[in-house]
Motif scaffolding. Structure first.
Motif, short mmCIF file in Angstrom:
data_model
loop_
_atom_site.label_atom_id
_atom_site.label_comp_id
_atom_site.label_asym_id
_atom_site.label_seq_id
_atom_site.Cartn_x
_atom_site.Cartn_y
_atom_site.Cartn_z
N ALA A 110 0.83 -1.21 0.00
CA ALA A 110 0.00 0.00 0.00
C ALA A 110 0.86 1.26 0.00
O ALA A 110 0.59 2.22 -0.73
CB ALA A 110 -0.94 -0.01 1.20
N GLN A 111 1.91 1.27 0.79
CA GLN A 111 2.79 2.44 0.84
C GLN A 111 3.56 2.62 -0.45
O GLN A 111 3.73 3.75 -0.92
CB GLN A 111 3.75 2.33 2.03
CG GLN A 111 3.04 2.47 3.35
CD GLN A 111 3.96 2.27 4.53
OE1 GLN A 111 4.90 1.48 4.48
NE2 GLN A 111 3.70 2.99 5.61
N ALA A 112 4.03 1.53 -1.04
CA ALA A 112 4.79 1.62 -2.29
C ALA A 112 3.91 2.14 -3.42
O ALA A 112 4.37 2.90 -4.27
CB ALA A 112 5.39 0.26 -2.64
N VAL A 113 2.66 1.73 -3.45
CA VAL A 113 1.74 2.18 -4.50
C VAL A 113 1.52 3.69 -4.42
O VAL A 113 1.38 4.35 -5.44
CB VAL A 113 0.40 1.40 -4.41
CG1 VAL A 113 -0.69 2.06 -5.23
CG2 VAL A 113 0.61 -0.03 -4.83
N ASP A 115 3.63 5.96 -3.68
CA ASP A 115 4.80 6.70 -4.18
C ASP A 115 5.60 5.79 -5.09
O ASP A 115 6.78 5.51 -4.85
CB ASP A 115 5.64 7.21 -3.02
CG ASP A 115 6.67 8.25 -3.45
OD1 ASP A 115 6.69 8.63 -4.65
OD2 ASP A 115 7.46 8.67 -2.59
N ILE A 116 4.94 5.31 -6.16
CA ILE A 116 5.51 4.29 -7.04
C ILE A 116 6.82 4.74 -7.70
O ILE A 116 7.72 3.93 -7.92
CB ILE A 116 4.48 3.84 -8.10
CG1 ILE A 116 4.90 2.53 -8.76
CG2 ILE A 116 4.24 4.90 -9.14
CD1 ILE A 116 4.64 1.33 -7.96
N ASP A 117 6.96 6.03 -8.00
CA ASP A 117 8.18 6.52 -8.63
C ASP A 117 9.40 6.34 -7.72
O ASP A 117 10.50 6.10 -8.20
CB ASP A 117 8.05 8.00 -9.01
CG ASP A 117 7.07 8.21 -10.15
OD1 ASP A 117 6.80 7.23 -10.89
OD2 ASP A 117 6.57 9.33 -10.30
N HIS A 118 9.17 6.45 -6.43
CA HIS A 118 10.27 6.35 -5.47
C HIS A 118 10.47 4.92 -4.96
O HIS A 118 11.60 4.51 -4.71
CB HIS A 118 9.99 7.30 -4.30
CG HIS A 118 11.14 7.49 -3.38
ND1 HIS A 118 12.30 8.14 -3.74
CD2 HIS A 118 11.33 7.10 -2.10
CE1 HIS A 118 13.14 8.15 -2.73
NE2 HIS A 118 12.57 7.51 -1.72
N TYR A 119 9.38 4.18 -4.81
CA TYR A 119 9.46 2.87 -4.17
C TYR A 119 9.16 1.70 -5.11
O TYR A 119 8.79 0.62 -4.65
CB TYR A 119 8.51 2.82 -2.97
CG TYR A 119 8.95 3.73 -1.86
CD1 TYR A 119 10.13 3.50 -1.17
CD2 TYR A 119 8.19 4.84 -1.51
CE1 TYR A 119 10.55 4.34 -0.16
CE2 TYR A 119 8.59 5.69 -0.49
CZ TYR A 119 9.77 5.43 0.18
OH TYR A 119 10.18 6.26 1.18
N TRP A 120 9.34 1.88 -6.39
CA TRP A 120 9.09 0.80 -7.36
C TRP A 120 9.90 -0.45 -7.06
O TRP A 120 9.44 -1.56 -7.28
CB TRP A 120 9.39 1.27 -8.79
CG TRP A 120 10.82 1.66 -8.97
CD1 TRP A 120 11.36 2.90 -8.81
CD2 TRP A 120 11.90 0.80 -9.32
NE1 TRP A 120 12.71 2.87 -9.02
CE2 TRP A 120 13.08 1.58 -9.34
CE3 TRP A 120 12.00 -0.56 -9.61
CZ2 TRP A 120 14.32 1.05 -9.65
CZ3 TRP A 120 13.24 -1.08 -9.91
CH2 TRP A 120 14.39 -0.28 -9.94
N ASP A 126 11.68 -6.32 -1.26
CA ASP A 126 11.08 -6.51 0.06
C ASP A 126 9.72 -7.19 0.01
O ASP A 126 9.45 -8.12 0.78
CB ASP A 126 10.89 -5.16 0.77
CG ASP A 126 12.14 -4.34 0.87
OD1 ASP A 126 12.91 -4.30 -0.10
OD2 ASP A 126 12.34 -3.72 1.92
N ILE A 127 8.83 -6.68 -0.85
CA ILE A 127 7.45 -7.17 -0.85
C ILE A 127 7.38 -8.67 -1.18
O ILE A 127 6.79 -9.43 -0.41
CB ILE A 127 6.56 -6.32 -1.77
CG1 ILE A 127 6.43 -4.90 -1.18
CG2 ILE A 127 5.18 -6.96 -1.96
CD1 ILE A 127 5.79 -3.88 -2.09
#
Length: 156
Positions: A110-113, A115-120, A126-127
């Motif tokens: 949920a957090q990665a979605v 800020d997808i540009d930063h956490y792709w 990890d996921i």
């Protein structure tokens, strides 16, 4: 114990060994790299920064969270190896591991979605690492009929 249950337990033990070793192979070098402040983990330009955690600080920046997380995953790796010896004796630990990693993975998704540009990179590192662990334990853990009965104590 039935033949299928024995096979399942052996498969679970192998799965736990693989995850225990992977955890140690990944997190011990990261912890040591953080301790010696390798430029590979530097926030801006570190070749390995994107691999595990974005914004891991190294060098002159103060950062206390990454080494704590590395230490937790190193400890978890050791306990996965211990649980692989006799998974039924570590049923509570395995349940905790399954649920903690499931919740962690879902929250991280949920957090990665957001800020997808930063956490792709989380979707490649990890996921899947935590969700596959949770799923593997769920699918391979001993069934309730294979677990020993617990002794109930009275409160009277």
């Amino acid at each position: 114990m039935f033949k299928n249950e024995m096979r399942r337990t052996r498969t679970l033990a192998t799965f736990l060994r693989i995850y225990g070793v992977l955890s140690l192979v990944i997190f011990v070098p990261l912890f040591l790299g953080f301790v010696v402040q390798t430029p590979l983990l530097a926030e801006h330009g570190g070749a390995l920064n994107w691999l595990i955690w974005n914004d891991v600080s190294s060098g002159h920046d103060h950062a206390h969270v990454p080494p704590m997380l590395f230490a937790i995953y190193i400890t978890w790796g050791v306990f996965l190896l211990l649980a692989a010896r006799k998974p039924s004796a570590y049923a509570s630990f395995l349940s905790f591991t399954m649920w903690a990693n499931l919740v962690h993975g879902l929250l991280m998704t949920a957090q990665a979605v957001t800020d997808i540009d930063h956490y792709w990179s989380k979707f490649l590192t990890d996921i899947p690492f935590v969700l596959v662990l949770a799923l593997g334990i769920y699918l391979l853990r001993p069934t309730s009929t294979a677990l020993p009965k617990t002794v109930e104590t009275s409160t009277a």
